[in-house]
Design a protein around this motif. Sequence first.
Motif, PDB file in Angstrom:
ATOM      1  N   VAL A  31       0.828  -1.215   0.000  1.00 21.87           N
ATOM      2  CA  VAL A  31       0.000   0.000   0.000  1.00 21.87           C
ATOM      3  C   VAL A  31       0.859   1.260   0.000  1.00 21.87           C
ATOM      4  O   VAL A  31       0.759   2.102  -0.888  1.00 21.87           O
ATOM      5  CB  VAL A  31      -0.962   0.016   1.212  1.00 21.87           C
ATOM      6  N   VAL A 241      -7.408   1.383   4.137  1.00 21.20           N
ATOM      7  CA  VAL A 241      -6.863   1.183   2.793  1.00 21.20           C
ATOM      8  C   VAL A 241      -5.906  -0.005   2.818  1.00 21.20           C
ATOM      9  O   VAL A 241      -4.936   0.003   3.584  1.00 21.20           O
ATOM     10  CB  VAL A 241      -6.097   2.440   2.315  1.00 21.20           C
ATOM     11  N   ASP A 243      -4.265  -3.833   0.569  1.00 23.72           N
ATOM     12  CA  ASP A 243      -4.039  -4.507  -0.714  1.00 23.72           C
ATOM     13  C   ASP A 243      -4.461  -5.970  -0.680  1.00 23.72           C
ATOM     14  O   ASP A 243      -4.379  -6.653  -1.694  1.00 23.72           O
ATOM     15  CB  ASP A 243      -2.564  -4.421  -1.119  1.00 23.72           C
ATOM     16  N   THR A 262      -6.322  -1.081  -2.849  1.00 19.41           N
ATOM     17  CA  THR A 262      -5.382  -0.461  -3.779  1.00 19.41           C
ATOM     18  C   THR A 262      -4.672  -1.590  -4.526  1.00 19.41           C
ATOM     19  O   THR A 262      -4.378  -2.650  -3.944  1.00 19.41           O
ATOM     20  CB  THR A 262      -4.409   0.494  -3.060  1.00 19.41           C
ATOM     21  N   SER A 294      -3.649   3.049  -7.182  1.00 19.04           N
ATOM     22  CA  SER A 294      -2.530   3.283  -6.262  1.00 19.04           C
ATOM     23  C   SER A 294      -2.924   4.446  -5.364  1.00 19.04           C
ATOM     24  O   SER A 294      -3.749   5.277  -5.763  1.00 19.04           O
ATOM     25  CB  SER A 294      -1.288   3.668  -7.071  1.00 19.04           C
ATOM     26  N   ILE A 295      -2.319   4.533  -4.169  1.00 20.13           N
ATOM     27  CA  ILE A 295      -2.662   5.698  -3.340  1.00 20.13           C
ATOM     28  C   ILE A 295      -2.056   6.981  -3.916  1.00 20.13           C
ATOM     29  O   ILE A 295      -2.376   8.069  -3.461  1.00 20.13           O
ATOM     30  CB  ILE A 295      -2.304   5.520  -1.847  1.00 20.13           C
TER      31      ILE A 295
END
Length: 304
Positions: A31, A241, A243, A262, A294-295
């Motif tokens: 992440v 958030v 992955d 993400t 993606s962040i």
Amino acid sequence: AGRGGCHTIRGAQIKELLQSKRNVLFDCDGVIWNGETAVTGAPEVVRLLKQQGKRVFFVTNNCTRPRENYVQKFSRLGFTDVAEEDIFSSAYCSAAYLRDVARVQGKVFVIGCYGVQKELLNAGVTMVEEDNDGPDVSIYDCPLDPDVKAVLVGYDEKFNFLKLAKACCYLRNSECLFLATDPDPWHPLRGGRVTPGSGSLTAALETASNRKATVIGKPGRFMFECIAGQFDLDPEQSLMVGDRLETDVLFGTNCGLSTMLTLTGVSTLKEAEEYKGSDSPEKKDSVPDYVVESITDFLEALEE
Ligand code: PLP
Ligand code: CA
């Protein structure tokens, strides 16, 4: 957007979502970084979120480092404003659980790496001394400590048969607590390699003992309780958030948080969409509310 909607969002929609939240919880590997490389733009995202008054926390199932070493890693990778207090690892939370919830009156037998041992030490939890069993010590005459009241298993690159055998003996006593730092099955390494995770070692102990471990890390709720207890978090004001669907997203759902996948890590959009149509309640609860590539995509929403 509704719960588990799996909506891919960008600029203005990310901005709107962030405006509705006070707290952002980030998983780490996959992440904000991949191994020793920061995800492009991630340090800037964290800086801007904080600048705009968000409270940012890091929630990792990686138990290999104590909190104090995470601070060094954040700094090394360009995250300049992350404090030890904002980092919640499965090792730190396991130690907090043993000290504050289980309140074990006795010793803990640890299968785990430096991170686990150091966090237990920091929390004042008593462990069985790292044993120096020579190569000739057998399962018949290895020493067992009568004061052991809990077994904690986590990622351990020095895992071996004798440790498994000892844990198995301790767990024969039904009053001996059985904890696992996290359930992660495996992790990606550089060059396409993988390493087995804590979950694979836990499975060995579970089979040998015919018991189920209490899992401290994601998707268990204790890590959120740990953060919420220290910082008074409202789940409805919080975004998770991650992955990995079955740890990060399920954790968010279990704790009543909004969830975002993400795509810079383990799980794919295809998997998330497959889970949506699944009959399994656990898979359904692992479908994120939102998806970003993606962040880095946060930058557009955060820069004026
Ligand atoms: N545990 C170990 C041993 C790892 O190497 C990793 C990732 O590299 C993790 C857990 C997962 O960490 P996170 O929860 O930050 O993705
Ligand atoms: Ca991850």
